[in-house]
Design an enzyme around this catalytic site. Sequence first.
Site, PDB file in Angstrom:
ATOM      1  N   PHE A  13       0.332  -1.310   0.272  1.00 57.88           N
ATOM      2  CA  PHE A  13       0.176  -0.114  -0.562  1.00 57.88           C
ATOM      3  C   PHE A  13       1.101   1.317  -0.107  1.00 57.88           C
ATOM      4  O   PHE A  13       0.151   2.883  -0.221  1.00 57.88           O
ATOM      5  CB  PHE A  13      -0.692  -0.222   0.911  1.00 57.88           C
ATOM      6  CG  PHE A  13      -0.596  -0.101   2.178  1.00 57.88           C
ATOM      7  CD1 PHE A  13       0.336   0.213   3.235  1.00 57.88           C
ATOM      8  CD2 PHE A  13      -0.776  -1.737   2.819  1.00 57.88           C
ATOM      9  CE1 PHE A  13       1.161   0.069   4.473  1.00 57.88           C
ATOM     10  CE2 PHE A  13      -0.069  -1.718   3.986  1.00 57.88           C
ATOM     11  CZ  PHE A  13       0.502  -0.790   4.856  1.00 57.88           C
ATOM     12  N   GLY A  36       0.802   4.015  -3.044  1.00 58.30           N
ATOM     13  CA  GLY A  36      -0.009   4.796  -3.033  1.00 58.30           C
ATOM     14  C   GLY A  36      -0.488   5.759  -2.311  1.00 58.30           C
ATOM     15  O   GLY A  36      -0.862   6.755  -2.087  1.00 58.30           O
ATOM     16  N   HIS A  37       0.089   4.839  -0.463  1.00 61.89           N
ATOM     17  CA  HIS A  37      -0.518   5.646   0.552  1.00 61.89           C
ATOM     18  C   HIS A  37       0.918   6.204   0.860  1.00 61.89           C
ATOM     19  O   HIS A  37       0.659   5.583   1.831  1.00 61.89           O
ATOM     20  CB  HIS A  37      -0.972   4.885   0.794  1.00 61.89           C
ATOM     21  CG  HIS A  37      -1.782   6.240   2.051  1.00 61.89           C
ATOM     22  ND1 HIS A  37      -1.284   6.250   3.816  1.00 61.89           N
ATOM     23  CD2 HIS A  37      -3.334   6.393   2.035  1.00 61.89           C
ATOM     24  CE1 HIS A  37      -2.189   6.686   3.782  1.00 61.89           C
ATOM     25  NE2 HIS A  37      -3.482   6.478   3.395  1.00 61.89           N
ATOM     26  N   PHE A  38       1.582   7.403   0.510  1.00 60.47           N
ATOM     27  CA  PHE A  38       1.235   8.497   0.236  1.00 60.47           C
ATOM     28  C   PHE A  38       2.910   8.484  -0.783  1.00 60.47           C
ATOM     29  O   PHE A  38       3.870   7.990  -0.398  1.00 60.47           O
ATOM     30  CB  PHE A  38       0.975   9.709   0.260  1.00 60.47           C
ATOM     31  CG  PHE A  38      -0.671   9.953   0.374  1.00 60.47           C
ATOM     32  CD1 PHE A  38      -1.508  10.025  -0.007  1.00 60.47           C
ATOM     33  CD2 PHE A  38      -0.256  10.069   2.370  1.00 60.47           C
ATOM     34  CE1 PHE A  38      -1.836   9.712   0.981  1.00 60.47           C
ATOM     35  CE2 PHE A  38      -1.143  10.146   2.915  1.00 60.47           C
ATOM     36  CZ  PHE A  38      -2.311   9.890   2.256  1.00 60.47           C
ATOM     37  N   ILE A  62       3.294   6.444   4.431  1.00 57.14           N
ATOM     38  CA  ILE A  62       2.234   6.619   5.030  1.00 57.14           C
ATOM     39  C   ILE A  62       1.764   5.471   5.813  1.00 57.14           C
ATOM     40  O   ILE A  62       0.739   4.938   5.085  1.00 57.14           O
ATOM     41  CB  ILE A  62       1.228   7.903   5.948  1.00 57.14           C
ATOM     42  CG1 ILE A  62       2.799   9.491   6.093  1.00 57.14           C
ATOM     43  CG2 ILE A  62       0.592   7.893   7.518  1.00 57.14           C
ATOM     44  CD1 ILE A  62       1.169  10.257   6.389  1.00 57.14           C
TER      45      ILE A  62
END
Length: 151
Positions: free
Chosen positions: A50, A53-55, A60
Amino acid sequence: MTTETHTLHIEEILELLPHRYPFLLVDRVLDFEEGRFLRAVKNVSVNEPFFQGHFPGKPIFPGVLILEAMAQATGILAFKSVGKLEPGELYYFAGIDEARFKRPVVPGDQMVMEVTFEKTRRGVTRFKGVALVDGKVVCEATMMCARSREA
């Protein structure tokens, strides 16, 4: 007088939880007492899928996954307290109250989840959970789970 610590390694966690990579968010149980509390750890790696894309550029750990990690810890505590499920049964995440995020969790952090049993009423068990990094609270919430047959 000695204090006995109860730990669970990943092999034992995999026997209790139905979750698997990339959604298994408990790496080890550091200590627990059946029917009372459980302390577990999630080692946060930059390789978590993840983080792409986060971020981008500022990874985070998603807050909802902090809550899920605490919920998985409550599942382990429930299984260790009342036993394994019968075939066709699941523990469902039934609700959450008073969720608060205090600071971000980032790659390299070791997140410790502490969950305590509060009470069971009408088949729903309530737990208090807190997630910490370096002894500082990053998230806290009250969570409910219910044992039920699959629909």
